[in-house]
Write a protein that holds these residues in place. Structure first.
Motif, PDB file in Angstrom:
ATOM      1  N   ALA A  16      29.376 -51.357   9.401  1.00  0.00           N
ATOM      2  CA  ALA A  16      28.570 -51.857  10.667  1.00  0.00           C
ATOM      3  C   ALA A  16      28.065 -50.820  11.530  1.00  0.00           C
ATOM      4  CB  ALA A  16      29.432 -52.948  11.600  1.00  0.00           C
ATOM      5  N   LEU A  17      26.766 -50.675  11.400  1.00  0.00           N
ATOM      6  CA  LEU A  17      25.987 -49.773  12.216  1.00  0.00           C
ATOM      7  C   LEU A  17      25.476 -50.204  13.343  1.00  0.00           C
ATOM      8  CD1 LEU A  17      24.734 -47.469   9.382  1.00  0.00           C
ATOM      9  CD2 LEU A  17      26.441 -47.025  10.938  1.00  0.00           C
ATOM     10  N   ARG A  87      16.398 -44.787  13.590  1.00  0.00           N
ATOM     11  CA  ARG A  87      17.520 -45.700  13.022  1.00  0.00           C
ATOM     12  C   ARG A  87      18.762 -44.672  13.073  1.00  0.00           C
ATOM     13  NH1 ARG A  87      16.321 -46.332   6.521  1.00  0.00           N
ATOM     14  NH2 ARG A  87      16.361 -43.972   6.069  1.00  0.00           N
ATOM     15  N   THR A  88      20.093 -45.331  12.949  1.00  0.00           N
ATOM     16  CA  THR A  88      21.330 -44.675  12.943  1.00  0.00           C
ATOM     17  C   THR A  88      21.547 -44.269  11.550  1.00  0.00           C
ATOM     18  OG1 THR A  88      22.549 -46.626  13.022  1.00  0.00           O
ATOM     19  CG2 THR A  88      22.019 -45.476  15.233  1.00  0.00           C
ATOM     20  N   TYR A  89      22.680 -43.409  11.272  1.00  0.00           N
ATOM     21  CA  TYR A  89      23.234 -43.360  10.022  1.00  0.00           C
ATOM     22  C   TYR A  89      24.761 -42.933  10.196  1.00  0.00           C
ATOM     23  CZ  TYR A  89      23.039 -38.249   9.856  1.00  0.00           C
ATOM     24  OH  TYR A  89      23.145 -36.919   9.935  1.00  0.00           O
ATOM     25  N   ARG A  90      25.563 -43.286   9.271  1.00  0.00           N
ATOM     26  CA  ARG A  90      26.993 -42.716   9.258  1.00  0.00           C
ATOM     27  C   ARG A  90      27.214 -42.447   7.762  1.00  0.00           C
ATOM     28  NH1 ARG A  90      32.119 -46.641  10.845  1.00  0.00           N
ATOM     29  NH2 ARG A  90      33.605 -44.930  10.751  1.00  0.00           N
ATOM     30  N   LYS A  91      27.872 -41.225   7.875  1.00  0.00           N
ATOM     31  CA  LYS A  91      28.472 -40.860   6.312  1.00  0.00           C
ATOM     32  C   LYS A  91      30.034 -41.083   6.378  1.00  0.00           C
ATOM     33  CE  LYS A  91      28.138 -36.575   3.644  1.00  0.00           C
ATOM     34  NZ  LYS A  91      27.384 -35.229   3.600  1.00  0.00           N
ATOM     35  N   VAL A  92      30.192 -41.784   5.359  1.00  0.00           N
ATOM     36  CA  VAL A  92      31.681 -42.121   4.793  1.00  0.00           C
ATOM     37  C   VAL A  92      31.938 -41.758   3.438  1.00  0.00           C
ATOM     38  CG1 VAL A  92      33.108 -44.175   4.633  1.00  0.00           C
ATOM     39  CG2 VAL A  92      31.370 -44.124   6.379  1.00  0.00           C
ATOM     40  N   ALA A  93      32.825 -41.026   3.270  1.00  0.00           N
ATOM     41  CA  ALA A  93      33.184 -40.547   1.898  1.00  0.00           C
ATOM     42  C   ALA A  93      32.168 -39.922   1.020  1.00  0.00           C
ATOM     43  CB  ALA A  93      33.936 -41.615   1.255  1.00  0.00           C
ATOM     44  N   GLY A  94      31.332 -39.204   1.611  1.00  0.00           N
ATOM     45  CA  GLY A  94      30.251 -38.526   1.105  1.00  0.00           C
ATOM     46  C   GLY A  94      29.020 -39.445   0.766  1.00  0.00           C
ATOM     47  N   ILE A  96      25.925 -41.851   2.658  1.00  0.00           N
ATOM     48  CA  ILE A  96      25.365 -42.267   3.776  1.00  0.00           C
ATOM     49  C   ILE A  96      24.821 -43.640   3.783  1.00  0.00           C
ATOM     50  CG2 ILE A  96      23.308 -41.635   5.143  1.00  0.00           C
ATOM     51  CD1 ILE A  96      23.353 -38.850   3.847  1.00  0.00           C
ATOM     52  N   TYR A  97      25.188 -44.290   4.849  1.00  0.00           N
ATOM     53  CA  TYR A  97      24.839 -45.848   5.276  1.00  0.00           C
ATOM     54  C   TYR A  97      23.874 -45.588   6.367  1.00  0.00           C
ATOM     55  CZ  TYR A  97      28.820 -46.939   2.202  1.00  0.00           C
ATOM     56  OH  TYR A  97      29.822 -47.006   1.098  1.00  0.00           O
ATOM     57  N   ARG A  98      22.845 -46.390   6.282  1.00  0.00           N
ATOM     58  CA  ARG A  98      21.613 -46.432   7.401  1.00  0.00           C
ATOM     59  C   ARG A  98      21.479 -47.924   7.850  1.00  0.00           C
ATOM     60  NH1 ARG A  98      19.907 -42.900   3.289  1.00  0.00           N
ATOM     61  NH2 ARG A  98      19.705 -40.847   4.106  1.00  0.00           N
ATOM     62  N   SER A  99      21.228 -47.696   9.090  1.00  0.00           N
ATOM     63  CA  SER A  99      20.891 -48.945   9.852  1.00  0.00           C
ATOM     64  C   SER A  99      19.367 -49.124   9.615  1.00  0.00           C
ATOM     65  CB  SER A  99      21.103 -49.026  11.376  1.00  0.00           C
ATOM     66  OG  SER A  99      20.169 -48.292  12.287  1.00  0.00           O
ATOM     67  N   ALA A 100      18.935 -50.699  10.120  1.00  0.00           N
ATOM     68  CA  ALA A 100      17.364 -50.918   9.975  1.00  0.00           C
ATOM     69  C   ALA A 100      16.676 -50.177  10.745  1.00  0.00           C
ATOM     70  CB  ALA A 100      17.308 -52.257  10.330  1.00  0.00           C
ATOM     71  N   TRP A 101      15.297 -49.824  10.657  1.00  0.00           N
ATOM     72  CA  TRP A 101      14.494 -49.132  11.649  1.00  0.00           C
ATOM     73  C   TRP A 101      14.494 -49.895  12.738  1.00  0.00           C
ATOM     74  CZ3 TRP A 101      13.474 -44.179  10.963  1.00  0.00           C
ATOM     75  CH2 TRP A 101      13.617 -43.284   9.806  1.00  0.00           C
ATOM     76  N   SER A 102      14.172 -49.336  13.956  1.00  0.00           N
ATOM     77  CA  SER A 102      13.721 -49.717  15.249  1.00  0.00           C
ATOM     78  C   SER A 102      12.474 -50.295  15.258  1.00  0.00           C
ATOM     79  CB  SER A 102      13.941 -48.845  16.467  1.00  0.00           C
ATOM     80  OG  SER A 102      12.841 -47.938  16.313  1.00  0.00           O
TER      81      SER A 102
END
Length: 110
Positions: A16-17, A87-94, A96-102
């Motif tokens: 959840a981003l 937008r935000t992003y998060r790196k998990v276990a190599g 990359i997960y990204r949120s939707a654009w503003s």
């Protein structure tokens, strides 16, 4: 036998981003200053800017600090209208997960 098959969708972790809201963009001489509110639980931000409303031929800047709250985009064309989104992003276990654009913001450089 079970009729349920394991798919790649069911094995992915749910991330959840935080969604980015509209940001504040200020015009400067041949530059734009983009500011936003800090989000927690992320690895960083991505800012995309373009001269076109549909973001064709856009450029993306990756900000790797999650504590950053502003970025100045320099070396832009003078007195041109630019469109910006984030937008935000998060790196998990190599991965990359990204949120939707503003929502896109438009501003004319000085």
């Amino acid at each position: 036998m079970s009729d349920v098959k394991a798919t790649e969708e069911t094995t992915k972790p749910v991330i959840a981003l935080p969604q980015m809201s509209a940001t504040k963009v200020l015009a400067k001489d041949n530059a734009l200053k983009n500011t936003w509110s800090k989000k927690s639980g992320i690895s960083g931000y991505e800012i995309q800017y373009s001269l076109k409303k549909n973001f064709k031929k856009s450029k993306t800047i990756k900000i790797r600090k999650n504590s950053a709250t502003s970025k100045t985009i320099k070396n832009l064309k003078n007195k041109k209208k630019y469109y910006v989104r984030i937008r935000t992003y998060r790196k998990v276990a190599g991965k990359i997960y990204r949120s939707a654009w503003s929502k896109r913001r438009s501003i004319k450089t000085k």
